[in-house]
Design a protein around this motif. Structure first.
Motif, PDB file in Angstrom:
ATOM      1  N   ALA B 187       0.811  -1.223   0.000  1.00 42.78           N
ATOM      2  CA  ALA B 187       0.000   0.000   0.000  1.00 42.78           C
ATOM      3  C   ALA B 187       0.845   1.273   0.000  1.00 42.78           C
ATOM      4  O   ALA B 187       0.522   2.238  -0.684  1.00 42.78           O
ATOM      5  CB  ALA B 187      -0.946  -0.008   1.196  1.00 42.78           C
ATOM      6  N   ARG B 190       1.814   2.078  -3.361  1.00 39.15           N
ATOM      7  CA  ARG B 190       0.662   2.546  -4.146  1.00 39.15           C
ATOM      8  C   ARG B 190       0.356   4.008  -3.830  1.00 39.15           C
ATOM      9  O   ARG B 190       0.005   4.795  -4.713  1.00 39.15           O
ATOM     10  CB  ARG B 190      -0.558   1.660  -3.863  1.00 39.15           C
ATOM     11  CG  ARG B 190      -0.514   0.315  -4.589  1.00 39.15           C
ATOM     12  CD  ARG B 190      -0.915  -0.847  -3.729  1.00 39.15           C
ATOM     13  NE  ARG B 190      -2.265  -0.756  -3.198  1.00 39.15           N
ATOM     14  CZ  ARG B 190      -2.758  -1.557  -2.245  1.00 39.15           C
ATOM     15  NH1 ARG B 190      -1.990  -2.502  -1.725  1.00 39.15           N
ATOM     16  NH2 ARG B 190      -3.988  -1.419  -1.821  1.00 39.15           N
ATOM     17  N   VAL B 191       0.520   4.372  -2.556  1.00 44.59           N
ATOM     18  CA  VAL B 191       0.289   5.768  -2.160  1.00 44.59           C
ATOM     19  C   VAL B 191       1.283   6.677  -2.878  1.00 44.59           C
ATOM     20  O   VAL B 191       0.901   7.705  -3.468  1.00 44.59           O
ATOM     21  CB  VAL B 191       0.422   5.942  -0.626  1.00 44.59           C
ATOM     22  CG1 VAL B 191       0.472   7.425  -0.252  1.00 44.59           C
ATOM     23  CG2 VAL B 191      -0.730   5.249   0.098  1.00 44.59           C
ATOM     24  N   MET B 194       0.456   7.042  -6.551  1.00 44.75           N
ATOM     25  CA  MET B 194      -0.719   7.888  -6.777  1.00 44.75           C
ATOM     26  C   MET B 194      -0.391   9.356  -6.497  1.00 44.75           C
ATOM     27  O   MET B 194      -0.768  10.254  -7.228  1.00 44.75           O
ATOM     28  CB  MET B 194      -1.854   7.416  -5.861  1.00 44.75           C
ATOM     29  CG  MET B 194      -3.233   7.554  -6.467  1.00 44.75           C
ATOM     30  SD  MET B 194      -4.531   7.031  -5.322  1.00 44.75           S
ATOM     31  CE  MET B 194      -4.609   5.273  -5.598  1.00 44.75           C
ATOM     32  N   SER B 206      -7.996   5.918  -8.497  1.00 45.68           N
ATOM     33  CA  SER B 206      -8.305   5.768  -7.079  1.00 45.68           C
ATOM     34  C   SER B 206      -8.797   4.342  -6.846  1.00 45.68           C
ATOM     35  O   SER B 206      -9.495   3.781  -7.680  1.00 45.68           O
ATOM     36  CB  SER B 206      -9.384   6.764  -6.671  1.00 45.68           C
ATOM     37  OG  SER B 206      -9.670   6.625  -5.295  1.00 45.68           O
ATOM     38  N   GLU B 207      -8.422   3.757  -5.708  1.00 46.92           N
ATOM     39  CA  GLU B 207      -8.877   2.383  -5.422  1.00 46.92           C
ATOM     40  C   GLU B 207     -10.300   2.364  -4.885  1.00 46.92           C
ATOM     41  O   GLU B 207     -10.950   1.334  -4.856  1.00 46.92           O
ATOM     42  CB  GLU B 207      -7.905   1.714  -4.442  1.00 46.92           C
ATOM     43  CG  GLU B 207      -6.523   1.546  -5.052  1.00 46.92           C
ATOM     44  CD  GLU B 207      -5.525   0.900  -4.105  1.00 46.92           C
ATOM     45  OE1 GLU B 207      -5.941   0.323  -3.082  1.00 46.92           O
ATOM     46  OE2 GLU B 207      -4.319   0.977  -4.403  1.00 46.92           O
ATOM     47  N   LEU B 208     -10.750   3.515  -4.422  1.00 42.97           N
ATOM     48  CA  LEU B 208     -12.132   3.635  -3.960  1.00 42.97           C
ATOM     49  C   LEU B 208     -12.708   4.902  -4.574  1.00 42.97           C
ATOM     50  O   LEU B 208     -12.279   6.003  -4.247  1.00 42.97           O
ATOM     51  CB  LEU B 208     -12.198   3.708  -2.425  1.00 42.97           C
ATOM     52  CG  LEU B 208     -13.543   4.082  -1.814  1.00 42.97           C
ATOM     53  CD1 LEU B 208     -14.617   3.073  -2.181  1.00 42.97           C
ATOM     54  CD2 LEU B 208     -13.432   4.189  -0.289  1.00 42.97           C
TER      55      LEU B 208
ATOM     56  N   VAL C 316      -0.268  13.056   2.393  1.00 47.38           N
ATOM     57  CA  VAL C 316      -0.767  11.692   2.550  1.00 47.38           C
ATOM     58  C   VAL C 316      -1.475  11.663   3.898  1.00 47.38           C
ATOM     59  O   VAL C 316      -0.906  12.082   4.907  1.00 47.38           O
ATOM     60  CB  VAL C 316       0.387  10.671   2.544  1.00 47.38           C
ATOM     61  CG1 VAL C 316      -0.136   9.270   2.861  1.00 47.38           C
ATOM     62  CG2 VAL C 316       1.102  10.689   1.200  1.00 47.38           C
ATOM     63  N   VAL C 344      -3.606  12.167  -0.984  1.00 46.09           N
ATOM     64  CA  VAL C 344      -3.875  10.744  -1.170  1.00 46.09           C
ATOM     65  C   VAL C 344      -4.221  10.194   0.211  1.00 46.09           C
ATOM     66  O   VAL C 344      -3.516  10.493   1.189  1.00 46.09           O
ATOM     67  CB  VAL C 344      -2.663   9.991  -1.751  1.00 46.09           C
ATOM     68  CG1 VAL C 344      -2.955   8.492  -1.851  1.00 46.09           C
ATOM     69  CG2 VAL C 344      -2.298  10.538  -3.124  1.00 46.09           C
ATOM     70  N   GLY C 345      -5.294   9.439   0.316  1.00 41.71           N
ATOM     71  CA  GLY C 345      -5.689   8.855   1.592  1.00 41.71           C
ATOM     72  C   GLY C 345      -5.360   7.380   1.634  1.00 41.71           C
ATOM     73  O   GLY C 345      -5.386   6.703   0.605  1.00 41.71           O
ATOM     74  N   ILE C 346      -5.024   6.894   2.817  1.00 43.44           N
ATOM     75  CA  ILE C 346      -4.813   5.452   2.994  1.00 43.44           C
ATOM     76  C   ILE C 346      -5.602   4.988   4.212  1.00 43.44           C
ATOM     77  O   ILE C 346      -5.452   5.524   5.305  1.00 43.44           O
ATOM     78  CB  ILE C 346      -3.314   5.086   3.063  1.00 43.44           C
ATOM     79  CG1 ILE C 346      -3.138   3.605   3.447  1.00 43.44           C
ATOM     80  CG2 ILE C 346      -2.533   5.982   4.017  1.00 43.44           C
ATOM     81  CD1 ILE C 346      -1.734   3.086   3.281  1.00 43.44           C
ATOM     82  N   LEU C 370      -7.716   7.571  -3.287  1.00 43.33           N
ATOM     83  CA  LEU C 370      -7.732   6.780  -2.056  1.00 43.33           C
ATOM     84  C   LEU C 370      -7.099   5.410  -2.292  1.00 43.33           C
ATOM     85  O   LEU C 370      -7.377   4.755  -3.299  1.00 43.33           O
ATOM     86  CB  LEU C 370      -9.179   6.591  -1.563  1.00 43.33           C
ATOM     87  CG  LEU C 370      -9.966   7.873  -1.281  1.00 43.33           C
ATOM     88  CD1 LEU C 370     -11.413   7.530  -0.914  1.00 43.33           C
ATOM     89  CD2 LEU C 370      -9.322   8.679  -0.164  1.00 43.33           C
ATOM     90  N   VAL C 371      -6.250   5.011  -1.351  1.00 36.33           N
ATOM     91  CA  VAL C 371      -5.706   3.657  -1.369  1.00 36.33           C
ATOM     92  C   VAL C 371      -6.450   2.865  -0.302  1.00 36.33           C
ATOM     93  O   VAL C 371      -6.611   3.330   0.823  1.00 36.33           O
ATOM     94  CB  VAL C 371      -4.187   3.665  -1.107  1.00 36.33           C
ATOM     95  CG1 VAL C 371      -3.670   2.268  -0.793  1.00 36.33           C
ATOM     96  CG2 VAL C 371      -3.456   4.238  -2.327  1.00 36.33           C
ATOM     97  N   SER C 372      -6.928   1.709  -0.701  1.00 37.25           N
ATOM     98  CA  SER C 372      -7.741   0.889   0.191  1.00 37.25           C
ATOM     99  C   SER C 372      -6.941  -0.330   0.630  1.00 37.25           C
ATOM    100  O   SER C 372      -6.408  -1.051  -0.205  1.00 37.25           O
ATOM    101  CB  SER C 372      -8.997   0.467  -0.572  1.00 37.25           C
ATOM    102  OG  SER C 372      -9.745  -0.409   0.211  1.00 37.25           O
ATOM    103  N   THR C 373      -6.862  -0.556   1.932  1.00 39.92           N
ATOM    104  CA  THR C 373      -5.958  -1.613   2.422  1.00 39.92           C
ATOM    105  C   THR C 373      -6.667  -2.883   2.866  1.00 39.92           C
ATOM    106  O   THR C 373      -6.010  -3.824   3.322  1.00 39.92           O
ATOM    107  CB  THR C 373      -5.111  -1.097   3.600  1.00 39.92           C
ATOM    108  OG1 THR C 373      -6.008  -0.768   4.670  1.00 39.92           O
ATOM    109  CG2 THR C 373      -4.310   0.135   3.225  1.00 39.92           C
TER     110      THR C 373
END
Lengths: 79, 349, 437
Positions: B187, B190-191, B194, B206-208, C316, C344-346, C370-373
């Motif tokens: 992750a 990936r951050v 992005m 975006s993943e969401l 972030v 960017v959100g995680i 957004l990064v989804s974990t």
């Protein structure tokens, strides 16, 4: 839940902490509460103030039911 | 072992006729008709046993009767999967496929698979009800579209892992699940990827993706508050201390209804919250902080409104699925209607 | 500020007479360690140490904490958790030695709670947590903390503190040895950077640790200070890497960041790595997660302005938690975006058992990256395994991912992701994501 009750024709006022969330799930009448663990009251307050706050916010909620709205509306509270 | 499937198509592909036959009633063929044959040949482990042919106008204009007939006939058949279409860009055909798939899914709980072009109105209407595969614009895509449906059905019957919608080629059904990252990328990487792309003005995925929410029109205000009967509904998890209905403290699948006709407040030690999502101390000490019976009683006595409904309704909000929340809402609304309640104060956490 | 991290790559842990490290093997004396920890934490009444390796068919439950074993060699701080297990001092300078590729895991011998978790060392879910892929020294114990024995929410004080003290005690064995390799984290003050670096886009890391419990003793600690009592604060990334943060004991475990991860934070390391290449890493904004709406709002607005004052153009944001904290998370992202800072959100998601629930409690289309974990609602089917601890804790003690009936007769388990220890790795370790189906 509120959305389905409103869909059935009842005016619903949602008293909640997360107004943003209430808006996204389609609430139309909203009143801000204090927090998640104690929506209508505050353990840091004196019992009198705790009660005054609850009484006030419930009154705002009741008034909102008698108020026409066209779009999602947050009814302001004083305490 | 071979699984059985039934295939629904419209009057045109079912060789009844064109627009002039669009009102034709359902016909049930035990010998496969038209494109059903092609579909059948594409699947080594699925046998298409019957074709249902129905006019697009008939199913869309007389939906209840048409579905009753179709479901009634299906009751007597054995099948493990259900197919409809492909419907391409044909609007009424798409809606017809959607209507039938939805009804079959609800009644028989089998996988239902159809295919439409993205511009078909049936997509928006039914993508959450069925696997609606992304299809071509017209019938020249028949083979391509059916191959996608067939390949997916094969995966289902062989018990293979089903991949996300985008990979399988159907429109997302409004459900999300966890998967291993396709490239196995951590992750944090990936951050960074992005972030750098976003800072440089490059395209990123975006993943969401945050969707837009549907709205319902506000119910009209009550005319004379002083005559109204108002009910308290809540997701705060405040219940009698013994939690008689054993409502779960998270991911609730039940709601409860408790008598407050003789109470001026919710006493500590008699009521408590079972909500698992927060520190319960403050609400257990004064349960009215979650469900304000005391304040409602006060305003009732003041004559501000007519009567506080004798029961409050409660569940636990945290982790509860939208499907359950909607179900609770409908069930509670039915109860409120019967009790002659006029309006609702809903407290949530 | 310059921090040297001297690494010792542990291939195996064994029991022996003398606490020592040599050629990739960490030797520990069980009796010595147990005597030490019982003396340090008198609340511990029974205790044992076990060693588990990747591939062992062993399930750890209820897991309370994971810690990297380290020692402080030089620098302002004398201990690896300043303000907690050693006197308050600034973390992040001088030299620290660390036993890499392994961890100390704290497991309750009997009692679990809402915030505890499961680790599988083999099988389908081994890779779900980073700890399944490393050799671990497992400290399994019970305490006399009867006031919370049957509470769903537990502070787990004696066990967590026992774990930290053990980690440091063991870490001392490499204090005087020459590290196998050295990482250097040297980030100058914001105003003392070269023109080339200043030309790169300034980026901050906004961390929202779990601080929502209003009763003290449960939240994430920053230099021993309960994060609930904080406003957004500007920090040097080295402080995190050198142990200024201790994980709390609140929140479903899969969305938690363990003490191990706060200090081995891959997001911080990646940002440091990119510093001077693609970004100018300005530093860390330590924020909070709150319950009151006005607190959420205040922190979101203050952290955004702090980022802006630092000249950030990118941020972030990491959220330790889900559900209600999503409001703080989305608010932080939105406030930053509103003033033109690209975010960017995680975080992880909670899509419900049927997958159909709104993935975040609060959503705003402005949060477009957004990064989804992982998904806390995902159902896991675990095969039977030997258990260290007490598996029943998952079903009995109000674990967020377990319920009455979670454990089947043959020892197999049906549970939600919620209860797998730190498995959504908001720190950035997660190799999972979520997708539309």
């Amino acid at each position: 839940m509120g959305k389905e009750i409103e869909r059935a024709g009842f005016p619903v006022v949602v008293m909640c902490n997360l107004i943003d969330v209430a808006k996204t799930v389609g609430s139309n009448r909203m009143v801000q509460t204090v927090s998640v663990p104690y929506p209508l009251g505050d353990p840091d307050m004196s019992p009198e103030d705790d009660w005054a706050l609850r009484k006030h916010r419930v009154e705002v909620a009741l008034n909102s039911l008698a108020t026409e709205v066209d779009e999602p509306t947050v009814f302001p509270t004083k305490i | 072992m071979t699984k059985k499937a039934i295939h629904y198509i419209n009057q045109f592909f079912g060789q009844v006729g064109g627009e002039e036959a669009a009102d034709s009633k359902p016909i049930f063929h035990s010998e496969l008709v038209g494109c059903s044959n092609m579909l059948n040949q594409m699947m080594p482990d699925v046998e298409v046993t019957h074709t249902i042919v129905c006019g697009d106008n008939y199913v869309t204009n007389h939906t209840d009767v048409a579905l009753e007939e179709i479901l009634g006939w299906l009751e007597k058949q054995e099948f493990d999967l259900f197919f409809a279409g492909p419907a391409f860009m044909a609007g009424r055909y798409g809606v017809g496929c959607g209507l039938v798939c939805k009804a079959v899914k609800e009644r028989f709980d089998v996988p239902v698979i159809t295919s439409m072009n993205e511009e078909n109105p049936g997509v928006e209407q039914f993508k959450t009800e069925a696997y609606v595969f992304q299809g071509g614009r017209k019938a020249t895509f028949m083979k391509d579209d059916m191959e996608k449906m067939a390949a997916f059905a094969q995966k289902i019957v062989k018990g293979e892992d089903l991949k996300p919608a985008a990979e399988e080629g159907y429109f997302p059904r409004g459900v999300r699940f966890e998967i291993p990252h396709p490239e196995g990328t951590m992750a944090a990487d990936r951050v960074i990827d992005m972030l750098v792309k976003k800072l440089n003005g490059e395209k990123f995925l975006s993943e969401l993706v945050i969707p837009k929410m549907d709205k319902i029109p506000p119910a009209p205000a009550v005319k004379d508050l002083s005559k109204m009967k108002i009910a308290l509904v809540s997701s705060s998890g405040v219940v009698p201390v013994e939690n008689p209905d054993r409502i779960q403290s998270a991911s609730a699948t039940k709601w409860g209804k408790y008598d407050i006709s003789k109470l001026d407040k919710l006493p500590q030690g008699v009521f408590k919250t079972i909500h698992a999502g927060f520190d319960p101390a403050a609400m257990c000490a004064v349960p009215d902080r979650g469900i304000p019976v005391d304040a409602m009683r006060f305003w009732e006595k003041e004559g501000k409104f007519g009567k506080l409904h004798d029961y409050f309704y409660v569940t636990v909000g945290t982790g509860t699925t939208q499907a359950y929340a909607a179900k609770f809402g409908r069930e509670i609304a039915a109860d409120l209607k019967e009790a002659g309640v006029d309006a609702v104060v809903l407290t949530s956490t | 500020m310059r921090l040297e991290m001297g690494n010792f790559h542990v291939k195996d842990i064994v029991f022996g007479d003398t606490l020592s490290y040599s050629n990739g093997v960490l030797t520990v004396n069980k009796e010595e360690l147990l005597n030490y920890v019982k003396e340090e934490e008198p609340g511990i009444i029974t205790a044992d140490l076990r060693i588990v390796r990747p591939g062992d068919k062993v399930r750890l439950c209820p897991v309370k904490e994971a810690i990297e074993m380290r020692c402080k060699v030089s620098g302002k701080s004398t201990g690896i958790f300043p303000g907690v297990t050693s006197p308050m001092a600034q973390a992040g300078d001088g030299r620290t030695h660390a036993l890499k590729g392994c961890s100390l895991i704290v497991v309750g011998e009997h009692m679990g709670g809402f915030q505890d978790g499961v680790i599988d060392m083999a099988g389908k879910y081994q890779d779900n947590t980073i700890f399944g892929d490393m050799v671990n020294l497992v400290f399994v114990a019970d305490t006399n903390e009867d006031f919370e024995r049957f509470e769903q929410q537990k502070k787990n004080k004696a066990l967590r503190w026992g774990g930290m003290k053990l980690a440091e005690y063991i870490g001392q064995c490499v204090k005087d040895l020459e590290p196998e390799d050295m990482e250097v984290f040297d980030l100058p003050p914001v105003t003392e950077r070269s023109a080339e670096v200043n030309a790169l886009p300034g980026v901050v890391y906004v961390l929202q640790p779990q601080t929502q419990m209003e009763t003290m003793g449960y939240n994430t600690l920053i230099y021993g200070w309960d994060g609930n009592h904080m406003l957004p604060t500007f920090m040097h990334p080295n402080e995190l890497l050198d142990g200024c943060m201790v994980s709390g004991s609140f929140m479903p475990t899969s969305s938690k960041i363990s003490t191990y991860e706060f200090a081995v934070n891959p997001m911080v390391k990646k940002l440091m790595e990119q510093h001077g290449k693609t970004i100018n890493f300005l530093g860390v904004i330590m924020s909070t997660l709150n319950v009151k709406m006005n607190e959420k709002d205040r922190c979101a607005k203050m952290l955004a302005l702090m980022a802006s004052n630092l000249g950030a153009v990118g941020a972030v944001v990491a959220e330790e938690g889900y559900g209600n904290p999503d409001v703080d998370y989305t608010a932080a992202l939105v406030e930053l975006e509103k003033i033109g800072i690209k975010t960017v959100g995680i975080s992880d998601e909670a899509t419900g058992r049927d997958g159909g629930s709104q993935p975040l409690v609060s959503m705003n289309p402005m949060t477009d990256a957004l990064v989804s974990t992982g998904n806390v609602s995902q159902l896991y089917e675990l095969e039977p395994m030997e258990v260290i601890g007490e598996l029943e804790a998952l079903a009995r003690d109000g674990n967020s991912g377990g319920w009455e009936g979670s454990i089947h007769e043959d020892g197999s388990v049906t549970m939600e992701n919620n209860g797998m220890f730190c498995c959504n790795h908001i720190s950035g370790f997660s190799k999972k994501t979520c997708a539309d189906f």
